[in-house]
Design an enzyme around this catalytic site. Structure first.
Site, PDB file in Angstrom:
ATOM      1  N   HIS A 162       0.833  -1.037  -0.055  1.00  0.00           N
ATOM      2  CA  HIS A 162      -0.056  -0.008  -0.001  1.00  0.00           C
ATOM      3  C   HIS A 162       0.993   1.137   0.093  1.00  0.00           C
ATOM      4  O   HIS A 162       0.283   2.565   0.412  1.00  0.00           O
ATOM      5  CB  HIS A 162      -0.988   0.132   1.285  1.00  0.00           C
ATOM      6  CG  HIS A 162      -2.043   0.523   1.016  1.00  0.00           C
ATOM      7  ND1 HIS A 162      -2.523   1.999   0.956  1.00  0.00           N
ATOM      8  CD2 HIS A 162      -3.572   0.275   0.655  1.00  0.00           C
ATOM      9  CE1 HIS A 162      -3.506   2.352   0.576  1.00  0.00           C
ATOM     10  NE2 HIS A 162      -4.327   1.328   0.448  1.00  0.00           N
ATOM     11  N   HIS A 175       8.380   7.023   4.585  1.00  0.00           N
ATOM     12  CA  HIS A 175       7.642   7.979   5.475  1.00  0.00           C
ATOM     13  C   HIS A 175       6.988   6.738   6.445  1.00  0.00           C
ATOM     14  O   HIS A 175       6.438   5.881   6.365  1.00  0.00           O
ATOM     15  CB  HIS A 175       6.751   8.852   4.990  1.00  0.00           C
ATOM     16  CG  HIS A 175       5.580   8.031   3.881  1.00  0.00           C
ATOM     17  ND1 HIS A 175       5.860   7.689   2.553  1.00  0.00           N
ATOM     18  CD2 HIS A 175       4.358   7.499   4.014  1.00  0.00           C
ATOM     19  CE1 HIS A 175       5.090   6.728   2.043  1.00  0.00           C
ATOM     20  NE2 HIS A 175       3.949   6.761   2.861  1.00  0.00           N
TER      21      HIS A 175
HETATM   22  P1  AMP Z   1       1.478   5.667   1.657  1.00  0.00           P
HETATM   23  O1  AMP Z   1       0.100   4.941   0.935  1.00  0.00           O
HETATM   24  O2  AMP Z   1       1.845   5.011   2.822  1.00  0.00           O
HETATM   25  O3  AMP Z   1       2.488   5.909   0.383  1.00  0.00           O
HETATM   26  O4  AMP Z   1       0.950   7.148   2.008  1.00  0.00           O
HETATM   27  C1  AMP Z   1       1.275   8.382   1.214  1.00  0.00           C
HETATM   28  C2  AMP Z   1       0.640   9.427   1.980  1.00  0.00           C
HETATM   29  O5  AMP Z   1       1.116  10.876   1.559  1.00  0.00           O
HETATM   30  C3  AMP Z   1      -0.908   9.639   1.868  1.00  0.00           C
HETATM   31  O6  AMP Z   1      -1.427   9.210   3.257  1.00  0.00           O
HETATM   32  C4  AMP Z   1      -1.157  11.009   1.324  1.00  0.00           C
HETATM   33  O7  AMP Z   1      -2.184  11.591   1.757  1.00  0.00           O
HETATM   34  C5  AMP Z   1       0.201  11.682   1.776  1.00  0.00           C
HETATM   35  N1  AMP Z   1       0.484  12.837   0.845  1.00  0.00           N
HETATM   36  C6  AMP Z   1       0.586  12.667  -0.397  1.00  0.00           C
HETATM   37  N2  AMP Z   1       0.860  14.081  -0.962  1.00  0.00           N
HETATM   38  C7  AMP Z   1       0.927  14.770   0.019  1.00  0.00           C
HETATM   39  C8  AMP Z   1       1.269  16.030   0.290  1.00  0.00           C
HETATM   40  N3  AMP Z   1       1.851  16.895  -0.954  1.00  0.00           N
HETATM   41  N4  AMP Z   1       1.476  16.595   1.574  1.00  0.00           N
HETATM   42  C9  AMP Z   1       1.114  15.717   2.573  1.00  0.00           C
HETATM   43  N5  AMP Z   1       0.697  14.574   2.430  1.00  0.00           N
HETATM   44  C10 AMP Z   1       0.740  14.010   0.990  1.00  0.00           C
END
Ligand code: AMP
Ligand code: ZN
Length: 143
Positions: free
Chosen positions: A97, A104
């Protein structure tokens, strides 16, 4: 941009200041900011400033430079949101996912009765299987 930055990576762009973020913590190595599409109010992302796609693309020192902030962030999120608990999630690979291919850690506040459900399909081991798996992981750690 940071050395090693990926110009197409949204989190590298945030680190470089090319995309805004609501930051809550910044050091030479790490940045934490609010997730733009939160699973709960106060959902925070903690990232290394240097680009790395997966957790195991970081060495121990680089990982430590990020992970060291998790306890304080957890406490701050708890105090600021009044949540009863929180999950720390870290996804590696599309199958797990991961949408943004820059390491992160999610810190997700949890509230009694919230509708964030895990599908946690716990299984078991056949006779002797746990020893095989243990040996495979131990020898991979040694190699
Ligand atoms: P994942 O599925 O673990 O890769 O989560 C990626 C996360 O990054 C998601 O929860 C998104 O909402 C978040 N995300 C993507 N772009 C941004 C952004 N520009 N600023 C803050 N959060 C972001
Ligand atoms: Zn990146």
């Amino acid at each position: 941009m940071e050395a090693n930055a990926d110009p197409n990576c949204v989190f590298c762009k945030i680190v470089a200041g090319q995309i805004p973020c609501a930051s809550v913590l910044e050091t030479d190595e790490a940045l934490a900011f609010l997730d733009i599409n939160p699973l709960a109010r106060g959902h925070v992302l903690l990232i290394p400033k240097r680009h790395a796609a997966k957790l195991d693309d970081l060495n121990a020192s680089q990982a430590g430079g990020v992970l060291r902030h998790l306890p304080a962030l957890g406490k701050a999120v708890r105090q600021a949101t009044g949540c009863q608990g929180y999950n720390v999630l870290q996804n590696n690979g599309r199958v797990a996912h991961q949408e943004v291919m820059h390491v992160h850690f999610h810190i997700i506040p949890r509230f009694k009765g919230d509708d964030f459900q895990f599908n946690w399909p716990a299984g078991g081991y056949a006779e002797g299987e746990i020893e095989q798996v243990r040996e495979a992981i131990r020898s991979a750690l040694e190699s």
